[in-house]
Design an enzyme around this catalytic site. Structure first.
Site, PDB file in Angstrom:
ATOM      1  CG  ASP A   1      54.795  61.207  26.639  1.00  0.00           C
ATOM      2  OD1 ASP A   1      54.809  60.476  25.639  1.00  0.00           O
ATOM      3  OD2 ASP A   1      54.750  60.764  27.801  1.00  0.00           O
TER       4      ASP A   1
ATOM      5  N   GLY B   1      53.491  51.651  21.588  1.00  0.00           N
ATOM      6  CA  GLY B   1      52.922  50.387  21.170  1.00  0.00           C
ATOM      7  C   GLY B   1      53.034  50.161  19.678  1.00  0.00           C
TER       8      GLY B   1
ATOM      9  CG  ASP C   1      56.379  54.043  29.062  1.00  0.00           C
ATOM     10  OD1 ASP C   1      56.768  54.709  28.083  1.00  0.00           O
ATOM     11  OD2 ASP C   1      55.586  54.490  29.907  1.00  0.00           O
TER      12      ASP C   1
HETATM   13  C1  GLA Z   1      54.771  58.029  29.084  1.00  0.00           C
HETATM   14  C2  GLA Z   1      56.235  58.065  28.702  1.00  0.00           C
HETATM   15  C3  GLA Z   1      57.090  57.839  29.927  1.00  0.00           C
HETATM   16  C4  GLA Z   1      56.763  58.874  30.975  1.00  0.00           C
HETATM   17  C5  GLA Z   1      55.285  58.834  31.288  1.00  0.00           C
HETATM   18  C6  GLA Z   1      54.876  59.970  32.194  1.00  0.00           C
HETATM   19  O1  GLA Z   1      54.371  56.762  29.481  1.00  0.00           O
HETATM   20  O2  GLA Z   1      56.501  57.093  27.728  1.00  0.00           O
HETATM   21  O3  GLA Z   1      58.457  57.920  29.581  1.00  0.00           O
HETATM   22  O4  GLA Z   1      57.123  60.125  30.499  1.00  0.00           O
HETATM   23  O5  GLA Z   1      54.502  58.933  30.117  1.00  0.00           O
HETATM   24  O6  GLA Z   1      53.515  59.966  32.455  1.00  0.00           O
END
Ligand code: GLA
Length: 724
Positions: free
Chosen positions: A201, A243, A271
């Site tokens: 991530d 974003g 997300d």
């Molecule tokens: C980010 C990612 C999500 C998830 C969260 C976990 O927001 O985009 O898919 O993995 O972190 O904290």
């Protein structure tokens, strides 16, 4: 905590360096990104969601000019999009080893594993809050007492695979130890545990990060994983999903391009939220221009499948729509639900073999936009063997008719085509035209094949059935078209034969739900050759006493074809029936006409965390919790006189939130709270709503920048006449 999980720390210099490094002009993107740099992740998510909601109903973005330089899988893995399960949207940081194993067992017992759902992926929070003395990552000792190597061996014993999550930076999005400075060590640890998949991530951005360093970091982890010698799928999340998901932004396409060379899948959208439109159609709009970056071993990741996920109360049709779109776009299929208690609907959606086959097609092509009509995207995905999967995606809030042809979708010229609806599982033959009425906010997924020789005689001719209810707007100019009990609505409908073969004794009629009256004779034709049509208008009456809700009207065509065989096809249109409130209801007792929320589901008599609604210590048994930006519409039907409510940020979030409540009666502003922060005393609003048909409650950002207000409506009470 969830509401403030990601902080962007991209300095302006980063943006400048990025543009320089990637050779792109980024002036406006740089200022946009700089403005974003001070916001929270959730802000970005909602901002993006709002932008996407708009994008979804306006023009789609054009295709990129750049092509990826190679089309190999960088590590030989993921030659079709990975499939499986990820805990995140269902379990968040509460996930335990028992949950994981129970879901893994459900993958087996449901038959989903056999269909290809074999990755069992842990998202954030599987790890302990600190590394071991030697720097090694360790599993959370309470929730994963047996550790990751044990979990991997359990899953491998079941024929499944284990995925884990990390972040490229100092911390994960939930503040757990990030991988920064430990890439090789972590890759080796994962390999030694038997991990098969890593989601990497973009959180905990280290100070001094530049575009060049960021790229180098991701490439480093990509190589470190490969160097372990263990096949580990690399799933990454560059800032494209944070974003920045806008091809107009100079950062975006270079990131996608890089991702397609060094990873197996990359999140290309923010997300997901409970907002179906921005999540599903917004992600589609973002993904359409990226089609050429996908290839076997490298996939645009639209994020998880939310069928059955708690809090995502999408209809079955909406869930099918997500599945159709994800399959057409060759996105990984990662369910994020509690599979141990999944409904038959969830199982049928995830388990639709024909739809999964579109996603997993070995040609590995992502669907591409071939036309747009009445706002409907016509997307074509060429399949191995010459068939084409055609997606008809209608983001608008009303049913739309769309007409395309097999050749426009990329099929060769042929005398006729078979058209199989992959959800209704019916097949028809078409002379070449494919006309469908796509329900509001839905998609249809069709598999089209050229028919040769006598193949044409196997299927009934394609009936294009259309119907639309002419419901007047609530007030002139309103977006809401609603009917009241007792009202009669004209419903025009038509049937056109798009088959090569003629239809005989064709009849068309329109019916409502049982107990509804529909007057008008069936439209008939003794013979309906290719391209010919019958039509009529029916008068449908909503029975007095009908409860508020959405009701389906069905136009049904029946016809004979071939040597005395008969077939029927139908289409549905809907009527939203409303009943004006009476007496003194609070809003928690009414259904909204429509509502959107900045983050998570709107809380009815509870806040985001499930606790009571509380403003400055006062608890409200009746009320709503929303997260800005939120908009809610309620039908008043001219029957109410005043609206009284206490307003303020919920005590559960003592952050820096600032909101502004604005209310509108039939589109005219009737109230503005001004900026409300945690230090603003509870605001009491008493608003005259006399004569209004629709009350709109809007909760915007209070300070110009997005700061995430968790806003309450305490005891929101209408005063209405005793009867309507
Ligand atoms: C980010 C990612 C999500 C998830 C969260 C976990 O927001 O985009 O898919 O993995 O972190 O904290």
């Amino acid at each position: 905590m969830h509401l403030r999980k990601r902080r962007f720390t991209i300095p302006a210099v980063f943006i400048a360096a990025l543009s320089a490094a990637l050779g792109t002009a980024a002036t406006s993107a740089a200022s946009a990104a700089t403005a974003q740099a001070s916001t929270t992740a959730q802000a970005a998510t909602a901002q993006a969601a709002t932008a996407q909601a708009q994008a979804a109903t306006t023009a789609r973005r054009s295709a990129p000019e750049t092509q990826p330089p190679t089309s190999q899988s960088y590590n030989g893995l993921a030659l079709t999009p990975p499939m499986g399960w990820n805990d995140w949207y269902q379990y968040r940081c509460g996930i335990t080893e028992d949950d994981v194993l129970a879901n893994a067992k459900a993958l087996l017992s449901s038959g989903l594993a056999k269909l290809g759902y074999d990755y069992v992926n842990l998202d954030d929070c599987w790890m302990a809050g600190t590394r071991a003395a030697d720097g090694q990552l360790q599993a959370d000792p309470t929730r994963f007492p047996h550790g990751m190597a044990w979990l991997a061996s359990q899953l491998h014993g079941m024929g499944l695979k284990l995925g884990v999550y990390e972040s490229f930076g100092d911390t994960t999005c939930q503040g757990k130890p990030g991988s920064y400075g430990h890439y090789q060590q972590d890759a080796d640890t994962f390999a030694s545990w038997g991990v098969d998949f890593l989601k990497f991530d973009y959180c905990g951005v280290p100070p001094g990060t530049t575009s060049a360093s960021l790229q180098a970091d991701y490439e480093q982890m990509s190589q470190d994983l490969k160097a372990t010698g263990r096949p580990i799928v690399f799933s990454e999340e560059l800032p494209v999903a944070a974003g920045d998901a806008n091809p107009a932004n100079a950062n975006y396409l270079p990131y996608v391009s890089l991702s397609s060379q060094i990873s197996n899948m990359w999140r290309m959208a923010p997300d997901e939220t409970t907002n179906f439109d921005s999540t599903v159609f917004g992600h589609l709009a973002d993904d359409l221009p990226l089609a050429t970056y996908a290839h076997p071993g490298a996939w645009n990741d639209m994020d998880m499948l939310l069928t059955g996920t708690t809090g995502y109360n999408w209809t079955a049709q909406q869930q099918e729509t997500q599945m159709s779109i994800w399959a057409e776009m060759a996105s990984p299929l990662l369910s994020s639900t509690d599979l141990t208690s999944m409904s038959a609907t969830t199982k049928a959606i995830l388990g639709n073999k024909a739809v999964v086959a579109v996603d997993q097609d070995p040609l590995g092509r992502q669907g591409q936009l071939v036309a747009q009509q009445n706002g409907v995207d016509v997307v074509a995905k060429p399949l191995a063997g010459g068939d084409v999967a055609v997606l008809l995606a209608n983001p608008s809030s009303s049913p739309q008719q769309v007409s395309t042809t097999a050749t426009a979708a990329g099929l060769p010229s042929a005398g006729a085509y078979s058209v199989r609806d992959l959800w209704t599982k019916t097949t028809r033959e078409s002379a070449g035209t494919i006309t469908e009425t796509v329900p509001a906010q839905s998609a249809m997924l069709l598999r089209v094949s050229a028919l040769r020789g006598p193949g044409i005689l196997r299927y009934a001719p394609f009936a294009a059935v259309s119907a639309s209810a002419d419901v007047p707007p609530v007030y002139p100019g309103s977006q809401f078209q609603v009917a009241q009990p007792g009202q009669t609505i004209p419903v025009p409908a038509a049937l056109q034969n798009e088959g090569r073969l003629p239809m005989w004794t064709a009849t068309l009629s329109v019916t409502g739900p049982s107990g509804w009256k529909s007057s008008g004779k069936p439209a008939t034709a003794l013979i309906l050759p290719t391209g010919k049509k019958v039509s009529g208008t029916w008068q449908v009456t909503v029975p007095p006493g009908t409860a508020a809700g959405t009701y389906a009207l069905t136009a049904t065509a029946r016809y004979r074809w071939g040597a005395g065989r008969s077939a029927s096809d139908s289409t549905q249109t809907t009527i939203q029936v409303v009943v004006p409130p009476t007496g003194t209801p609070t809003l928690d007792q009414l259904s909204w006409l429509s509502a959107t929320n900045g983050y998570g589901p709107i809380g009815i008599n509870k806040n985001y965390y499930g606790g009571p609604l509380t403003i400055h210590g006062t608890t409200y048994p009746h009320g709503l919790w929303v997260n800005s930006v939120a908009t809610l519409y309620y039908y008043l039907g001219g029957n109410c006189s005043t609206f009284n409510v206490d307003l303020g940020l919920d005590d559960s979030d003592k952050g820096t939130g600032a909101v502004d409540y604005k209310f509108y009666a039939d589109g005219t502003q009737v109230y503005d709270s001004g900026v409300v922060t945690n230090s603003t005393p509870t605001v009491h609003a008493s608003v005259n709503v006399s004569g209004a048909h629709v009350l709109e409650l809007y909760v915007g950002e209070g300070n110009g920048t997005i700061s995430y207000g968790n806003a309450d409506f305490g005891d929101p009470q209408l005063t209405c006449a005793a009867s309507s």
